[in-house]
Motif scaffolding. Structure first.
Motif, PDB file in Angstrom:
ATOM      1  N   VAL A  63      67.377 -11.765   3.761  1.00 54.53           N
ATOM      2  CA  VAL A  63      67.740 -12.200   5.096  1.00 54.53           C
ATOM      3  C   VAL A  63      66.880 -13.412   5.437  1.00 54.53           C
ATOM      4  O   VAL A  63      65.723 -13.481   5.028  1.00 54.53           O
ATOM      5  N   SER A  64      67.461 -14.361   6.145  1.00 61.64           N
ATOM      6  CA  SER A  64      66.721 -15.553   6.554  1.00 61.64           C
ATOM      7  C   SER A  64      66.608 -15.595   8.065  1.00 61.64           C
ATOM      8  O   SER A  64      67.467 -15.088   8.782  1.00 61.64           O
ATOM      9  N   GLY A  65      65.542 -16.216   8.535  1.00 61.56           N
ATOM     10  CA  GLY A  65      65.308 -16.359   9.970  1.00 61.56           C
ATOM     11  C   GLY A  65      64.197 -15.445  10.442  1.00 61.56           C
ATOM     12  O   GLY A  65      63.951 -14.394   9.865  1.00 61.56           O
ATOM     13  N   ALA A  66      63.540 -15.883  11.500  1.00 61.84           N
ATOM     14  CA  ALA A  66      62.438 -15.108  12.069  1.00 61.84           C
ATOM     15  C   ALA A  66      62.971 -13.839  12.734  1.00 61.84           C
ATOM     16  O   ALA A  66      64.026 -13.855  13.366  1.00 61.84           O
ATOM     17  N   MET A  67      62.234 -12.745  12.550  1.00 60.35           N
ATOM     18  CA  MET A  67      62.604 -11.454  13.133  1.00 60.35           C
ATOM     19  C   MET A  67      61.367 -10.809  13.744  1.00 60.35           C
ATOM     20  O   MET A  67      60.247 -11.049  13.278  1.00 60.35           O
ATOM     21  N   GLY A  68      61.593  -9.978  14.747  1.00 59.68           N
ATOM     22  CA  GLY A  68      60.520  -9.178  15.309  1.00 59.68           C
ATOM     23  C   GLY A  68      60.272  -7.953  14.439  1.00 59.68           C
ATOM     24  O   GLY A  68      61.078  -7.622  13.558  1.00 59.68           O
ATOM     25  N   ALA A  69      59.174  -7.263  14.701  1.00 59.28           N
ATOM     26  CA  ALA A  69      58.811  -6.081  13.902  1.00 59.28           C
ATOM     27  C   ALA A  69      59.902  -5.015  13.941  1.00 59.28           C
ATOM     28  O   ALA A  69      60.259  -4.444  12.900  1.00 59.28           O
ATOM     29  N   ALA A  70      60.456  -4.758  15.116  1.00 62.29           N
ATOM     30  CA  ALA A  70      61.505  -3.737  15.237  1.00 62.29           C
ATOM     31  C   ALA A  70      62.757  -4.160  14.471  1.00 62.29           C
ATOM     32  O   ALA A  70      63.405  -3.324  13.827  1.00 62.29           O
ATOM     33  N   GLU A  71      63.084  -5.446  14.513  1.00 65.83           N
ATOM     34  CA  GLU A  71      64.252  -5.941  13.760  1.00 65.83           C
ATOM     35  C   GLU A  71      64.041  -5.802  12.253  1.00 65.83           C
ATOM     36  O   GLU A  71      64.965  -5.452  11.525  1.00 65.83           O
ATOM     37  N   ILE A  72      62.824  -6.078  11.802  1.00 64.72           N
ATOM     38  CA  ILE A  72      62.505  -5.930  10.378  1.00 64.72           C
ATOM     39  C   ILE A  72      62.691  -4.476   9.966  1.00 64.72           C
ATOM     40  O   ILE A  72      63.307  -4.177   8.939  1.00 64.72           O
ATOM     41  N   GLN A  73      62.183  -3.569  10.781  1.00 63.08           N
ATOM     42  CA  GLN A  73      62.307  -2.136  10.485  1.00 63.08           C
ATOM     43  C   GLN A  73      63.775  -1.712  10.470  1.00 63.08           C
ATOM     44  O   GLN A  73      64.191  -0.958   9.587  1.00 63.08           O
ATOM     45  N   ARG A  74      64.559  -2.175  11.437  1.00 62.09           N
ATOM     46  CA  ARG A  74      65.991  -1.832  11.473  1.00 62.09           C
ATOM     47  C   ARG A  74      66.712  -2.376  10.245  1.00 62.09           C
ATOM     48  O   ARG A  74      67.533  -1.693   9.642  1.00 62.09           O
TER      49      ARG A  74
END
Length: 144
Positions: A126-137
């Motif tokens: 996956v590309s693009g910045a993500m928050g911690a919760a988004e990474i976990q999801r």
């Protein structure tokens, strides 16, 4: 009792760790460094293959660069996800400026890009910045 193979992030040594001890602060039998650090491990071309191929746990690698604003803003979120998922997923970072051969090998076209490796094979990206919760999801959607 299931035993997992973990690669020491400091010396590259292989260590057998009982699965039920993953929550403990397991240390390398060779150099005594922590096997499951609470922060992402910096990988270079010399250690990349061993770390990806020999670890029994999935490895999430963040390909980034120091000049990249979104990469810098995502770094603390990636660290937080590493702390939260400690013992379930290993987190690593590759600086594409310093390790251009790795960026080329994996055809990194935009950063930040995260690649998930399981059993030595890339299984998702996956590309693009993500928050911690988004990474976990996102990891959850990959079955991790």
């Amino acid at each position: 009792m299931t035993t997992l193979m973990l690669v020491c992030p400091s010396c590259g040594g292989l260590n057998r760790v009982p699965q039920e001890r993953l929550g403990d602060k397991a240390k390398c039998g060779k150099c005594h460094a922590e096997l499951l650090p609470e922060h992402p491990v910096n990988l270079d071309a010399g250690h990349f293959n061993t770390y990806i191929q020999k670890n029994a746990l999935p490895v999430l690698v963040d390909f980034w660069a120091p000049w990249c604003g979104p990469c810098r803003s995502m770094a603390p979120q990636f660290e937080q996800a590493a702390r939260t998922l400690r013992g379930r997923v290993l987190f690593a970072k590759v600086n594409t400026e310093a390790e251009q051969s790795l960026g080329a090998r994996f055809q990194i076209r935009s950063i930040p890009s995260m690649l998930l490796f399981q059993n030595g094979q890339e299984t998702a990206r996956v590309s693009g910045a993500m928050g911690a919760a988004e990474i976990q999801r996102w990891l959850g959607s990959q079955g991790v």
